[in-house]
Design a protein around this motif. Structure first.
Motif, short mmCIF file in Angstrom:
data_model
loop_
_atom_site.label_atom_id
_atom_site.label_comp_id
_atom_site.label_asym_id
_atom_site.label_seq_id
_atom_site.Cartn_x
_atom_site.Cartn_y
_atom_site.Cartn_z
N ARG A 77 0.79 -1.11 -0.23
CA ARG A 77 0.04 -0.22 0.01
C ARG A 77 0.70 1.21 -0.05
NH1 ARG A 77 -4.24 -1.07 4.14
NH2 ARG A 77 -5.85 -1.66 2.39
N GLU A 97 1.13 4.15 -3.26
CA GLU A 97 0.76 5.53 -3.01
C GLU A 97 2.00 6.26 -3.30
OE1 GLU A 97 -2.13 6.63 -1.90
OE2 GLU A 97 -2.80 4.79 -2.28
N ARG A 118 -3.14 6.04 -10.59
CA ARG A 118 -3.95 5.51 -9.46
C ARG A 118 -5.15 6.22 -9.30
NH1 ARG A 118 -0.26 6.47 -6.06
NH2 ARG A 118 -1.34 8.71 -5.47
#
Length: 555
Positions: A428, A432, A440
């Motif tokens: 994760r 990010e 994304r």
């Protein structure tokens, strides 16, 4: 057909094809290769992008399933194995990963003498023809073609690598070379746009040898024994039972499910399990089928803002264009497995070499080819690759057509559970990073609500799938549970060897086709009594601060 041979090899898979090639190189050696499956010439096997089809086709794969897995909410897991020339190398994802050097040093520490990294590296090189040419780690003249597919033409591949660097991890140009740890391009067993299976690499060039007999459609029933010596194989072909004699050796290369099962059918294994199945005990060897290991993985999926993913190529018209281009000139999206970037990282400080592996895919899709949602997306396959959980392959019946009991005990060990928690949290963080800002568009799976240890554990139990890397069920070593010695000979039985991924003492950090081929290359020299290739002293990178830090851009 001839009934007497020098060598009988059971299983024309990743290891069996190598052995058939190397043992028949001497025209004085009479070699019989038995394979239950048939031809591997199907377009669905040869075209790299069609990889999900043969794996899920009864004609090309044994569709094994586990018993309910107690630590995965009693889920029954799919465990396909190749049933075709080339074995699992004809149905796999074609990913070429050798494993970390320390994985093979670990083998030697477990009693497999002469199988450390420096002894194994020359055989990795002998097997390979690396498209960028030879160096201290890579081979350029071997049968097995390896490359990077379409050179990461889709920008998402490079975004994944850049995101890893932005998250504080190292970059690696060649994870199969000096430095596994880090983010970089991924390699595949594809040559001239076609799957380069063990059958294509090793068997096709030698099928015409007069001293090599290949029998397909042959189901091995048992190894024939004369006291404590293997003297042949009984098998069924076209409805008839045949017996073939081996004057030198019988070699089982039937894989991590098939090899222990065939030993058990032959009366070699744990005496209690054999008696329970109605098999007469010929040799008590309690480790047969034990120590079973596998890799688990799950898909971490995101929506994509831009229409650049493979989800836009799933309609029949697009598939037709991809297929036509591949048929005409073996290029384009049909000529890759689509895993063109990857990463190997450590789950926490104190871990000496990588135990987590990433395959990046510019699509959000399942192995069966079904999209998980409508629209564009991308995913990373992530798994904890040094599991401590152990399972078993156990014979159920003396009937050779009845599959054995398969129980992996996935996630039985707390360290494996914690490894998957790291998979979720570290992944994760990576996705990010700013490198993905242009692409994304929200997390599909696991989903933003999956945060606590308990939520992650529940998700993992339901979402993980096998990475299709069963192994270690006839482990090599000298302890009470070892099945073969360092020469790959079955303990206590003369003239009988096992050569495939079942003899790995521990599972390497990576896909298993490359190390299985390496093991067969090395075993061929041992069986033939030839001197081992000279050890290669090329050094490998270990993070200088592995005890104190989980990541660093400098190794």
């Amino acid at each position: 057909m001839k009934k007497v041979f020098d060598y009988i090899i059971v299983g024309a898979g990743s290891a069996g094809c190598v052995l058939a090639n190397r043992l028949s190189a001497n025209p004085q050696h009479r070699v019989l290769l038995l394979e239950t499956g048939g031809s591997d010439k199907s377009i669905f096997i040869q075209m790299p992008t069609a990889l999900s089809i043969p794996m899920n086709t009864d004609k090309y794969a044994w569709q094994f399933h586990t018993e309910p897995e107690p630590y995965l909410d009693n889920r029954v897991m799919h465990c396909p194995r190749g049933k075709v020339l080339g074995g699992s190398s004809s149905i796999n994802g074609m990913v070429y990963v050798r494993g970390h050097a320390k994985d093979f040093d670990e083998w030697q520490q477990h009693g497999a003498q002469g199988w450390d990294y420096q002894a194994c590296l020359p055989y990795f090189k002998r097997a390979e023809s690396w498209y960028l040419g030879e160096d201290s780690y890579r081979g350029s003249e071997g049968p097995l073609g390896t490359n990077n597919g379409n050179e990461m033409a889709n920008p998402l591949y490079r975004a994944f690598i850049e995101a890893g660097v932005q998250a504080g991890y190292a970059r690696t140009d060649d994870y199969n070379g000096e430095q596994q740890e880090g983010f970089g391009p991924m390699h595949m067993t594809v040559k001239d746009g076609r799957r380069c299976s063990a059958s294509r690499a090793y068997l096709d060039p030698v099928k015409g040898r007069d001293n090599l007999t290949i029998v397909t459609g042959a189901l091995a029933h048992k190894v024939l024994l004369d006291g404590k010596r293997a003297v042949g194989v009984e098998y069924q072909c076209k409805g008839k039972t045949h017996r073939a004699t081996a004057e030198r050796r019988v070699i089982l290369s039937a894989g991590p499910i098939g090899s222990p099962h065939l030993l058990q059918l032959s009366g070699i294994g744990d005496q209690d399990a054999l008696k329970a199945a109605g098999v007469e005990v010929q040799h008590h060897l309690p480790g047969v089928g034990k120590n079973l290991q596998d890799h688990l993985e799950f898909y971490f999926q995101y929506r994509c803002k831009q229409p650049i993913t493979l989800n836009g190529k799933l309609d029949w018209f697009s598939k037709g264009l991809i297929g036509a281009r591949w048929i005409l000139n073996k290029t384009g999206l049909g000529a890759t497995n689509h895993f063109e970037s990857c990463a190997f990282i450590r789950s926490k400080e104190g871990v000496e070499w990588p135990d987590l592996q990433y395959h990046f895919l510019p699509a959000a899709i399942r192995y069966d080819g079904k999209s998980a949602f409508d629209g564009h997306g991308f995913q990373v396959h992530i798994g904890h690759n040094k599991p401590k959980s152990r399972g078993e392959v156990t014979i159920k019946s003396a009937d050779p057509t009845q599959a054995p009991k398969i129980q992996f005990n996935y996630l039985a060990h707390q360290d494996d559970i914690e490894g998957f928690r790291a998979c979720v949290r570290l992944t994760r963080e990576i996705i990010e990073q700013p490198a993905f800002d242009a692409y994304r568009d929200g997390e599909i799976q696991p989903g933003k609500d999956v945060q606590s240890d308990e939520e992650i554990d529940a998700f993992v139990r339901q979402a993980v799938e096998s990475a299709y890397h069963p192994s270690c069920s006839c482990k090599m070593g000298e302890d009470d549970m070892a099945v073969v010695d360092s020469n790959t000979q079955v303990h206590g039985i003369d003239g009988l060897n096992v050569v495939d991924s079942s003899i790995f003492p521990t599972i390497p950090n990576g896909n298993l086709n490359a190390p299985t081929i390496m093991v067969a290359e090395k075993a061929a020299d041992i069986i033939l009594g030839q001197p081992a290739l000279k050890a290669n002293n090329a050094q490998v990178a270990i993070h200088s601060q592995w005890q104190a830090v989980q990541r660093s851009t400098e190794i």
